[in-house]
Design a protein around this motif. Sequence first.
Motif, mmCIF file in Angstrom:
data_model
loop_
_atom_site.group_PDB
_atom_site.id
_atom_site.type_symbol
_atom_site.label_atom_id
_atom_site.label_comp_id
_atom_site.label_asym_id
_atom_site.label_seq_id
_atom_site.Cartn_x
_atom_site.Cartn_y
_atom_site.Cartn_z
ATOM 1 N N VAL A 21 -9.040 -10.984 5.108
ATOM 2 C CA VAL A 21 -7.801 -10.190 5.157
ATOM 3 C C VAL A 21 -7.371 -9.860 3.732
ATOM 4 C CG1 VAL A 21 -7.031 -11.164 7.353
ATOM 5 C CG2 VAL A 21 -6.366 -12.273 5.223
ATOM 6 N N ASN A 22 -6.623 -8.765 3.587
ATOM 7 C CA ASN A 22 -6.162 -8.370 2.250
ATOM 8 C C ASN A 22 -4.643 -8.373 2.172
ATOM 9 O OD1 ASN A 22 -5.173 -5.824 3.260
ATOM 10 N ND2 ASN A 22 -7.281 -5.053 3.198
ATOM 11 N N ARG A 23 -4.142 -8.148 0.985
ATOM 12 C CA ARG A 23 -2.703 -8.223 0.741
ATOM 13 C C ARG A 23 -1.921 -7.190 1.548
ATOM 14 N NH1 ARG A 23 0.012 -10.788 -3.110
ATOM 15 N NH2 ARG A 23 -1.828 -11.137 -4.420
ATOM 16 N N ALA A 24 -2.441 -5.977 1.673
ATOM 17 C CA ALA A 24 -1.735 -4.924 2.410
ATOM 18 C C ALA A 24 -1.560 -5.301 3.876
ATOM 19 C CB ALA A 24 -2.494 -3.603 2.288
ATOM 20 N N GLU A 25 -2.559 -5.945 4.466
ATOM 21 C CA GLU A 25 -2.464 -6.364 5.864
ATOM 22 C C GLU A 25 -1.374 -7.412 6.051
ATOM 23 O OE1 GLU A 25 -6.501 -6.518 8.195
ATOM 24 O OE2 GLU A 25 -6.851 -7.256 6.161
ATOM 25 N N ILE A 26 -1.325 -8.370 5.151
ATOM 26 C CA ILE A 26 -0.332 -9.441 5.277
ATOM 27 C C ILE A 26 1.075 -8.891 5.058
ATOM 28 C CG2 ILE A 26 0.397 -11.683 4.404
ATOM 29 C CD1 ILE A 26 -2.261 -11.552 6.033
ATOM 30 N N ARG A 27 1.198 -7.916 4.157
ATOM 31 C CA ARG A 27 2.510 -7.274 3.958
ATOM 32 C C ARG A 27 2.943 -6.564 5.234
ATOM 33 N NH1 ARG A 27 1.481 -5.103 -0.577
ATOM 34 N NH2 ARG A 27 0.776 -3.077 0.155
ATOM 35 N N GLU A 28 1.991 -5.898 5.889
ATOM 36 C CA GLU A 28 2.290 -5.241 7.165
ATOM 37 C C GLU A 28 2.693 -6.259 8.222
ATOM 38 O OE1 GLU A 28 -0.164 -2.888 10.699
ATOM 39 O OE2 GLU A 28 -1.022 -3.000 8.690
ATOM 40 N N ALA A 29 2.026 -7.410 8.214
ATOM 41 C CA ALA A 29 2.324 -8.446 9.212
ATOM 42 C C ALA A 29 3.756 -8.953 9.081
ATOM 43 C CB ALA A 29 1.341 -9.609 9.059
ATOM 44 N N MET A 30 4.285 -8.982 7.856
ATOM 45 C CA MET A 30 5.603 -9.585 7.622
ATOM 46 C C MET A 30 6.744 -8.576 7.582
ATOM 47 S SD MET A 30 4.748 -12.578 4.831
ATOM 48 C CE MET A 30 4.430 -11.419 3.496
ATOM 49 N N VAL A 31 6.467 -7.326 7.915
ATOM 50 C CA VAL A 31 7.476 -6.273 7.798
ATOM 51 C C VAL A 31 8.740 -6.591 8.593
ATOM 52 C CG1 VAL A 31 8.018 -3.926 8.539
ATOM 53 C CG2 VAL A 31 5.990 -4.334 7.176
ATOM 54 N N GLU A 32 8.580 -7.016 9.840
ATOM 55 C CA GLU A 32 9.753 -7.197 10.705
ATOM 56 C C GLU A 32 10.720 -8.259 10.186
ATOM 57 O OE1 GLU A 32 10.717 -8.166 15.399
ATOM 58 O OE2 GLU A 32 8.805 -7.226 14.858
ATOM 59 N N PRO A 33 10.276 -9.500 9.893
ATOM 60 C CA PRO A 33 11.234 -10.479 9.372
ATOM 61 C C PRO A 33 11.797 -10.100 8.011
ATOM 62 C CG PRO A 33 9.005 -11.378 9.358
ATOM 63 C CD PRO A 33 8.956 -10.112 10.137
ATOM 64 N N LEU A 34 10.981 -9.475 7.161
ATOM 65 C CA LEU A 34 11.487 -9.058 5.849
ATOM 66 C C LEU A 34 12.566 -7.991 5.987
ATOM 67 C CD1 LEU A 34 8.208 -8.921 3.720
ATOM 68 C CD2 LEU A 34 10.102 -10.533 3.467
ATOM 69 N N GLY A 56 0.824 -13.056 0.264
ATOM 70 C CA GLY A 56 2.107 -12.513 0.711
ATOM 71 C C GLY A 56 2.797 -11.647 -0.332
ATOM 72 N N SER A 57 3.345 -10.523 0.108
ATOM 73 C CA SER A 57 4.139 -9.659 -0.761
ATOM 74 C C SER A 57 5.067 -8.820 0.108
ATOM 75 C CB SER A 57 3.253 -8.749 -1.623
ATOM 76 O OG SER A 57 2.496 -7.873 -0.811
ATOM 77 N N ALA A 58 6.216 -8.497 -0.434
ATOM 78 C CA ALA A 58 7.184 -7.691 0.304
ATOM 79 C C ALA A 58 7.133 -6.228 -0.110
ATOM 80 C CB ALA A 58 8.595 -8.241 0.067
ATOM 81 N N PHE A 59 6.610 -5.976 -1.282
ATOM 82 C CA PHE A 59 6.593 -4.640 -1.865
ATOM 83 C C PHE A 59 5.244 -4.482 -2.553
ATOM 84 C CE2 PHE A 59 8.860 -1.210 -4.322
ATOM 85 C CZ PHE A 59 9.540 -0.654 -3.245
ATOM 86 N N LYS A 60 4.696 -3.290 -2.570
ATOM 87 C CA LYS A 60 3.403 -3.107 -3.224
ATOM 88 C C LYS A 60 3.541 -3.412 -4.706
ATOM 89 C CE LYS A 60 -0.574 -0.093 -3.709
ATOM 90 N NZ LYS A 60 -1.258 1.152 -3.307
ATOM 91 N N ILE A 61 2.789 -4.419 -5.150
ATOM 92 C CA ILE A 61 2.917 -4.854 -6.535
ATOM 93 C C ILE A 61 2.033 -4.007 -7.447
ATOM 94 C CG2 ILE A 61 3.584 -7.202 -5.956
ATOM 95 C CD1 ILE A 61 0.765 -8.108 -6.268
ATOM 96 N N SER A 62 2.429 -3.927 -8.700
ATOM 97 C CA SER A 62 1.787 -3.001 -9.637
ATOM 98 C C SER A 62 0.312 -3.325 -9.886
ATOM 99 C CB SER A 62 2.543 -3.000 -10.966
ATOM 100 O OG SER A 62 2.619 -4.314 -11.502
ATOM 101 N N ASP A 63 -0.029 -4.618 -9.885
ATOM 102 C CA ASP A 63 -1.414 -4.991 -10.196
ATOM 103 C C ASP A 63 -2.238 -5.260 -8.935
ATOM 104 O OD1 ASP A 63 -0.049 -7.232 -9.452
ATOM 105 O OD2 ASP A 63 -0.883 -8.536 -11.025
ATOM 106 N N GLU A 64 -1.793 -4.724 -7.797
ATOM 107 C CA GLU A 64 -2.503 -4.953 -6.546
ATOM 108 C C GLU A 64 -3.858 -4.249 -6.570
ATOM 109 O OE1 GLU A 64 -1.573 -3.927 -1.887
ATOM 110 O OE2 GLU A 64 0.030 -4.762 -3.129
ATOM 111 N N SER A 65 -4.886 -4.924 -6.064
ATOM 112 C CA SER A 65 -6.233 -4.358 -6.039
ATOM 113 C C SER A 65 -6.938 -4.734 -4.746
ATOM 114 C CB SER A 65 -7.050 -4.863 -7.239
ATOM 115 O OG SER A 65 -7.354 -6.237 -7.077
#
Length: 352
Positions: free
Chosen positions: A250-263, A219-228
Amino acid sequence: MGLFSKFSKNIGIDLGTANTLVCSEEGIILREPSVVAVNSLTSEVLAVGEEAKAMIGKTPSHIVAVRPLRDGVIADFGYAEIMLRYFLEKANTSKGIFKPISKPRIAIGVPSGITEVERRAVREAAENAGAGTVYLLDEPMAAAIGAGLAVAEPIGSMIVDIGGGTTEVAVISLSGVVISESIRIAGDELNSSIIVYMKKVYNLSIGETTAENIKIKLGSAFKISDESDEDQMEVRGLNLLNGLPRTVIVNRAEIREAMVEPLTSIVESVKRTLERIPPELAADIYDRGIVIAGGGALLKGLDEMIAHETEVPVHIADDPLSCVVLGAGRILTDKTLRRVLELTTTNHAHLV
């Protein structure tokens, strides 16, 4: 006996949707999931807390794991009372405290947006579980105290408490809440959005526990600097097309997309509160920044997302998971917070 008598036994409780924490003068003495396992045929309570949570999704059909609190309020009064009594008794025997506490004073953190009926339900559950005097403290105030903010000073402090069921946003000054907003979108909604995403994109059915694990790991709300590209994990569930077990990656970018609406909803509540701040306090907030607490504060990049959207500095509390319970416990013992307790008593006089 005086309000702050040293002979009183004082207990602070964060009665959360996801977890319940209990503290006394000795510090935090209990931290357990807010879950009760019940035999639906006999209504017998089989387990509470960690043991009950381990049963979620893994029990026979007649055993169900119940979460007595939803959206920060009591959804099942009977099980909430049983759970609270169990936690108080367990806390009572921890750290060598085997002598029963006689009617302790209890301060409980509750969402600021709940109704008087919901407040009464919390109070009655605590009293039936063995409490003496019960104070209900709005969670943003409790979180601010627990985070070490100067709530009694004539300066503005802004707290965002993101729990399991609710997000509380408040501006505090001179021992009172100047502006607050409570929305029933928080950690549970983030989990639900992941479950929905997995169904839509992968036709994969997963449970709450799996969704929670995905949120914690990716989970992440913003693209983190060390994301790979290596920020990914295997997810196991049921294929909705044929009903058979299936594994996807699944990868981090997908999960961030999944949580966009509640965030986005959480950030919007912060922005709405900022827009309503009186001019006299606005400068304090922009100088001191926003403090975020609760389990949601641990979501990677959430502080950066809020700072980016509001253009206000954002700080994560030192121990975000414990802020509410520490604040609830401290308000009963710290004489400098007497005014906060008096305001709590005045605003909800029927609670004492």
